[in-house]
Motif scaffolding. Structure first.
Motif, PDB file in Angstrom:
ATOM      1  N   SER A 132       2.374   7.059  -6.632  1.00  0.00           N
ATOM      2  CA  SER A 132       0.961   7.618  -7.138  1.00  0.00           C
ATOM      3  C   SER A 132       1.153   9.165  -7.794  1.00  0.00           C
ATOM      4  CB  SER A 132      -0.208   7.816  -5.867  1.00  0.00           C
ATOM      5  OG  SER A 132       0.312   8.786  -5.075  1.00  0.00           O
ATOM      6  N   PRO A 133      -0.097   9.396  -8.596  1.00  0.00           N
ATOM      7  CA  PRO A 133       0.383  10.790  -9.266  1.00  0.00           C
ATOM      8  C   PRO A 133       0.680  11.817  -8.373  1.00  0.00           C
ATOM      9  CG  PRO A 133      -1.288   9.745 -10.208  1.00  0.00           C
ATOM     10  CD  PRO A 133      -1.016   8.667  -8.826  1.00  0.00           C
ATOM     11  N   GLU A 146       0.668  -1.097   0.010  1.00  0.00           N
ATOM     12  CA  GLU A 146      -0.085   0.041   0.040  1.00  0.00           C
ATOM     13  C   GLU A 146       0.845   1.208  -0.089  1.00  0.00           C
ATOM     14  OE1 GLU A 146      -2.639   0.417   3.453  1.00  0.00           O
ATOM     15  OE2 GLU A 146      -3.414   2.144   2.587  1.00  0.00           O
ATOM     16  N   ALA A 147       1.982   1.359   0.995  1.00  0.00           N
ATOM     17  CA  ALA A 147       2.794   2.464   0.849  1.00  0.00           C
ATOM     18  C   ALA A 147       3.737   2.739  -0.266  1.00  0.00           C
ATOM     19  CB  ALA A 147       3.651   2.177   1.836  1.00  0.00           C
ATOM     20  N   GLU A 148       4.116   1.405  -1.167  1.00  0.00           N
ATOM     21  CA  GLU A 148       4.565   1.498  -2.384  1.00  0.00           C
ATOM     22  C   GLU A 148       3.870   2.353  -3.442  1.00  0.00           C
ATOM     23  OE1 GLU A 148       6.641  -1.836  -3.764  1.00  0.00           O
ATOM     24  OE2 GLU A 148       6.596  -1.179  -5.957  1.00  0.00           O
ATOM     25  N   LEU A 174       5.517   8.919   6.073  1.00  0.00           N
ATOM     26  CA  LEU A 174       6.310   8.422   7.197  1.00  0.00           C
ATOM     27  C   LEU A 174       6.251   7.107   7.186  1.00  0.00           C
ATOM     28  CD1 LEU A 174       5.531  11.180   9.968  1.00  0.00           C
ATOM     29  CD2 LEU A 174       7.141  11.287   7.752  1.00  0.00           C
ATOM     30  N   LEU A 175       7.333   6.374   7.351  1.00  0.00           N
ATOM     31  CA  LEU A 175       7.523   4.933   7.339  1.00  0.00           C
ATOM     32  C   LEU A 175       8.563   4.277   8.326  1.00  0.00           C
ATOM     33  CD1 LEU A 175       6.841   4.130   3.454  1.00  0.00           C
ATOM     34  CD2 LEU A 175       5.374   3.750   5.176  1.00  0.00           C
ATOM     35  N   ASP A 176       8.328   3.041   8.811  1.00  0.00           N
ATOM     36  CA  ASP A 176       9.185   2.650   9.745  1.00  0.00           C
ATOM     37  C   ASP A 176      10.734   2.548   9.360  1.00  0.00           C
ATOM     38  OD1 ASP A 176       7.335   2.571  11.728  1.00  0.00           O
ATOM     39  OD2 ASP A 176       6.743   0.653  11.426  1.00  0.00           O
ATOM     40  N   VAL A 185       2.331  15.459   3.220  1.00  0.00           N
ATOM     41  CA  VAL A 185       2.861  14.269   4.010  1.00  0.00           C
ATOM     42  C   VAL A 185       1.892  13.587   4.628  1.00  0.00           C
ATOM     43  CG1 VAL A 185       4.569  14.167   6.166  1.00  0.00           C
ATOM     44  CG2 VAL A 185       4.685  16.037   4.900  1.00  0.00           C
ATOM     45  N   LEU A 186       2.023  12.259   4.478  1.00  0.00           N
ATOM     46  CA  LEU A 186       1.066  11.344   5.294  1.00  0.00           C
ATOM     47  C   LEU A 186       1.754  10.233   6.146  1.00  0.00           C
ATOM     48  CD1 LEU A 186       0.055  11.780   1.768  1.00  0.00           C
ATOM     49  CD2 LEU A 186      -1.852  10.611   2.962  1.00  0.00           C
ATOM     50  N   ARG A 187       0.856   9.685   6.891  1.00  0.00           N
ATOM     51  CA  ARG A 187       1.507   8.583   7.627  1.00  0.00           C
ATOM     52  C   ARG A 187       0.193   7.446   7.875  1.00  0.00           C
ATOM     53  NH1 ARG A 187       2.283   9.203  13.999  1.00  0.00           N
ATOM     54  NH2 ARG A 187       1.412   7.285  14.066  1.00  0.00           N
ATOM     55  N   PHE A 188       0.753   6.450   8.319  1.00  0.00           N
ATOM     56  CA  PHE A 188      -0.262   5.521   8.810  1.00  0.00           C
ATOM     57  C   PHE A 188      -0.512   5.530  10.368  1.00  0.00           C
ATOM     58  CE2 PHE A 188       1.299   3.818   4.779  1.00  0.00           C
ATOM     59  CZ  PHE A 188       0.087   3.392   4.323  1.00  0.00           C
TER      60      PHE A 188
END
Ligand SMILES: [Zn+2]
Ligand SMILES: [Zn+2]
Length: 779
Positions: free
Chosen positions: A284-285, A277-279, A291-293, A378-381
């Motif tokens: 994505s456009p 999902e992160a990839e 932010l990832l571990d 900026v996004l995160r999970f």
């Protein structure tokens, strides 16, 4: 012969979503010819395309299939409506001009990261656009950042400075050219923007290949300002401690993490752990920062994101960025926004040369003008849910539709820190791009500029609108709203901060005007109706108002604002609720926390007095309580950026085991209250546990208690859903606690999906609340 095969019919197809400015009409034209249907396509107002098709069932079905299967990558089809239409006997298929039939304005399209096809071209030595930094097509490239007015046509953007050469012109008019036919932003090395390199004294260097030169300088450890798509970045190596520390020193940014840009997915995987999902989001456009571990064996300097367990990474979103990274040996760089401390990011050469001269050694410039400043998103999970921390490039200024219509346009001024405003009309709310901290004068000007741009672009007369702002008496954004209101004679509504947060999440989930819901709001600061600082709230709310049904216990803030900057003061405040002077002193001294006070022991005595004295400002904010815990655990003793103690507390909880804590719920009158001092006491009694267990348990237990209040209040609501907002809602452990409390009662936990949970998303709720209260206004 089967009769049905030759029966012809006609359909009108209405498609809405992101279907303008992304090569959608040429695409429709192409699949029409492929499937054999006849007809027309045109842009409607709003964000809608109208297609008229005529043909046999078979032809039309094939058209509809291709519509889903072959749409341009950045296009998003939100809704398709089919209507029977009368058969006109058209021949061929044509693209109609939008022309006068336009009744509603079309959406300003957001910027789109470089597509794979354009990337392939700049990598191909045989291509005309080999190594061309500004390559773009109908499916990608800048939009909002260079648009002066709508509709999105070349002459309305700064690309009008670059008349098409004959090559590009022939592609632009070639109906068979899938990606360049009718594409507004295309260009090439012959006709498009150019790059050059400038040294620290402002002299242009005589360079054949500015990108290669810049990459070489970066690899040698130099710090560069790089003009990009929506403003300047500051770039440097991310692997060399001394370079990173030098950048921190020059940017006066001791702790706040820097974002990274990495050449490709393979490089990203060396830095962080990547889910599928992160990839796909990175690719994505929108190409946001995610932010990832971080991997244990990551090659990134520990000074890039000190005290945190995550790295913010993004992929190159222009040809320029790709070409640059390709020649840097590491394959990744720090790419942080090119702004002087407390000011917005630079847009043009002269700003960079004056404002960034103490930070950078060289400048990589280009001559494409930037109209609208757009920072990276900026996004995160959060416990698996994708959340916005900053909604800007790639997302802004797409509008968000409300489940109801506005009585008249609304202008929302947001809050103060990490602010964004909004302009709303019909059923659409257009959140501005990320603005910054509007307590800084330049950022406030940026808010005003941005609101004015949207009003003008969408043809809204501000004198026919209403204004909405926060209730905080000292927010600059409020004073700006008051000035507008006075000058223009327009009504101004002031909205309680957390009510606006609640309404934002509700509007994001399409909650209707007649519903009443339970909402949990967690953040650092919000002006409360009783004059104290709110920020740990449970409301029973609709858009017109709210009832406070629960909150955290009030804690004194010794020294007021000082307690926000120095978390040890907050700890002293919390301890003073149940401890004597000597006990507080003992804890602070024994834990080695005196160093968290600028003037040491003498300040400790004063702070204790202020805490115990009972006259200190009071707060029930989640942020301030987490500050106290963060200080107690020695995680953060000075806040150098927004939310730092709480963010580091979350990072320290990684892998922690959640221990059992007795109920911390109490009652004060009709209010359900989370007694945070019991949680503090529990922590003091369990200091021998591993740090990650302590952090995880405190966060989880706090969330759980707020969730329990929501459960006990749900009988007053019309929906079995709880809406969670405020900046601290991104905290995974807090959210998990709430979710578990709700799950027992089959209640759904709703986090914001399309807007930031923090103050960058608050303008959406303000607009909804203003509309709900509009009936009570005069004028
Ligand atoms: Zn492209
Ligand atoms: Zn050209």
């Amino acid at each position: 012969m089967k009769k049905a095969d030759t029966t012809v019919k006609a359909l009108n197809i209405y498609i809405s979503g992101i279907v303008q400015g992304v090569g959608f009409r040429p695409f429709i034209h192409r699949i029409a010819r492929k499937s054999g249907v006849r007809g027309t396509v045109r842009n409607m107002g709003g964000s809608e395309v109208e297609i008229h098709v005529e043909g046999t069932n078979e032809e039309i079905n094939s058209f509809l299939q291709l519509l889903e299967k072959e749409k341009p990558p950045p296009a998003i089809i939100e809704e398709i409506r089919l209507e029977e239409s009368s058969f006109l006997g058209l021949e061929g298929f044509s693209i109609l001009k939008s022309g006068k039939s336009r009744v509603r304005p079309s959406m300003i399209p957001p910027d789109i990261g470089i597509c794979d096809y354009c990337l392939e071209e700049i990598k191909d030595p045989k291509d005309r656009r080999f190594r061309y930094a500004f390559n773009s097509c109908a499916w990608c490239g800048p939009r909002f950042s260079l648009i002066e007015k709508i509709p999105y046509d070349r002459e309305n953007t700064t690309m009008r400075d670059f008349p098409l050469c004959d090559y590009c012109k022939s592609e632009y008019y070639d109906e068979d050219n899938l990606r360049r036919f009718d594409a507004q932003g295309i260009c090439c090395p012959l006709c498009g923007p150019k790059l050059w390199l400038v040294n620290a004294s402002g002299e242009t260097l005589d360079s054949q290949d500015p990108i290669t030169e810049a990459a070489k300088l970066l690899s040698e450890g130099r710090i560069l300002a790089i003009k990009g798509l929506g403003g300047f970045h500051i770039a440097s190596l991310a692997t060399d401690d001394s370079v990173v520390l030098e950048l921190r020193k020059r940017k006066k940014r001791p702790q706040k993490p820097f974002a990274l840009m990495a050449l490709d997915i393979e490089t990203v995987k060396k830095i962080i752990y990547l889910s599928e999902e992160a990839e796909s989001l990175l690719k994505s456009p929108q190409k946001p920062i995610l932010l990832l571990d971080e991997r244990e064996d990551s090659p990134v300097s520990r000074h890039v994101a000190p005290g945190l367990d995550k790295q913010g990474v993004m992929l190159p979103y222009t040809g320029l960025h790709y070409l640059l990274l390709e020649e840097v040996e590491d394959g990744f760089l720090i790419m942080t926004s090119g702004n002087p401390p407390g000011k917005p990011m630079c847009l043009d050469e002269s700003c960079a040369l004056t404002e960034l001269k103490d930070i950078v050694d060289y400048y990589l410039m280009h001559n494409r003008r930037i109209i609208n400043r757009v920072d990276d998103s900026v996004l995160r999970f959060t416990d698996g849910n994708l959340m916005f921390l900053r909604r800007s490039r790639g997302y802004a200024p797409s509008w968000i539709k409300l489940p109801f219509s506005l009585r008249r346009p609304v202008v929302a001024f947001g809050a103060e820190l990490q602010n964004a405003g909004a302009v709303a009309f019909e059923d659409k709310v257009i959140l501005t791009q990320y603005i910054g901290d509007t307590d800084e004068f330049e950022d406030l000007q940026e808010l005003e500029k941005s609101l004015t741009f949207f009003l003008k672009t969408y043809g809204i007369d501000v004198r026919e609108s209403i204004l909405v702002a926060d209730m905080h008496p000292s927010y600059s954004s409020v004073r700006l709203a008051e000035a507008w209101s006075e000058e223009l004679g327009v009504p101004l509504i002031k909205v309680q901060h957390h009510h606006a947060h609640a309404a934002s999440v509700m509007a994001d989930w399409g909650v209707r005007m007649e519903e009443k819901v339970v909402s949990i709001l967690m953040d650092g600061v919000g002006y409360g109706l009783d004059g104290s600082i709110w920020g740990g709230e449970v409301f029973l709310a609709n858009y017109s108002g709210f009832e406070r049904v629960g909150r955290l216990k009030y804690l004194p803030m010794p020294g007021g604002d000082l307690a926000t900057k120095f978390p040890v003061r907050m700890l002293i405040g919390a301890l003073s609720v149940f401890s004597k002077r000597e006990e507080i002193e003992k804890i602070i001294v024994e834990r080695g926390l005196v160093r968290g006070l600028k003037r040491g022991m003498s300040e400790l005595e004063i702070a204790i007095k202020q805490g115990i004295g009972g006259r200190a400002m009071k707060t029930c904010s989640v942020g301030r309580f987490l500050d106290a815990i963060s200080a107690l655990l020695g995680i953060c003793l000075e806040r150098t950026y927004e939310g730092e103690p709480a963010i580091k507390l979350e990072a320290s909880a990684k892998g922690g085991k959640i221990r059992d804590v007795e109920s911390i719920l109490t009652k004060e009158g009709d209010l359900l209250v989370v007694d945070t001092t019991r949680l503090l006491l529990w922590t003091l009694e369990h200091l021998d546990l591993p740090l990650n267990d302590l952090s995880a348990t405190v966060l989880y237990a706090l969330g759980r208690a707020l969730g329990e209040i929501a459960v006990q209040s749900i009988s007053g609501a019309t929906l079995n859903e709880v809406f969670i907002g405020g900046g601290a809602a991104v905290n995974s452990y807090l959210f998990k606690g709430i979710k578990d409390a709700l799950a027992g009662e089959d209640l759904a936990a709703r986090l914001p999906r399309r807007i930031p949970a923090g103050d960058g998303g608050i303008a959406l709720g303000q607009a909804a609340i203003a509309t709900a209260n509009d009936v009570n206004l005069e004028g």
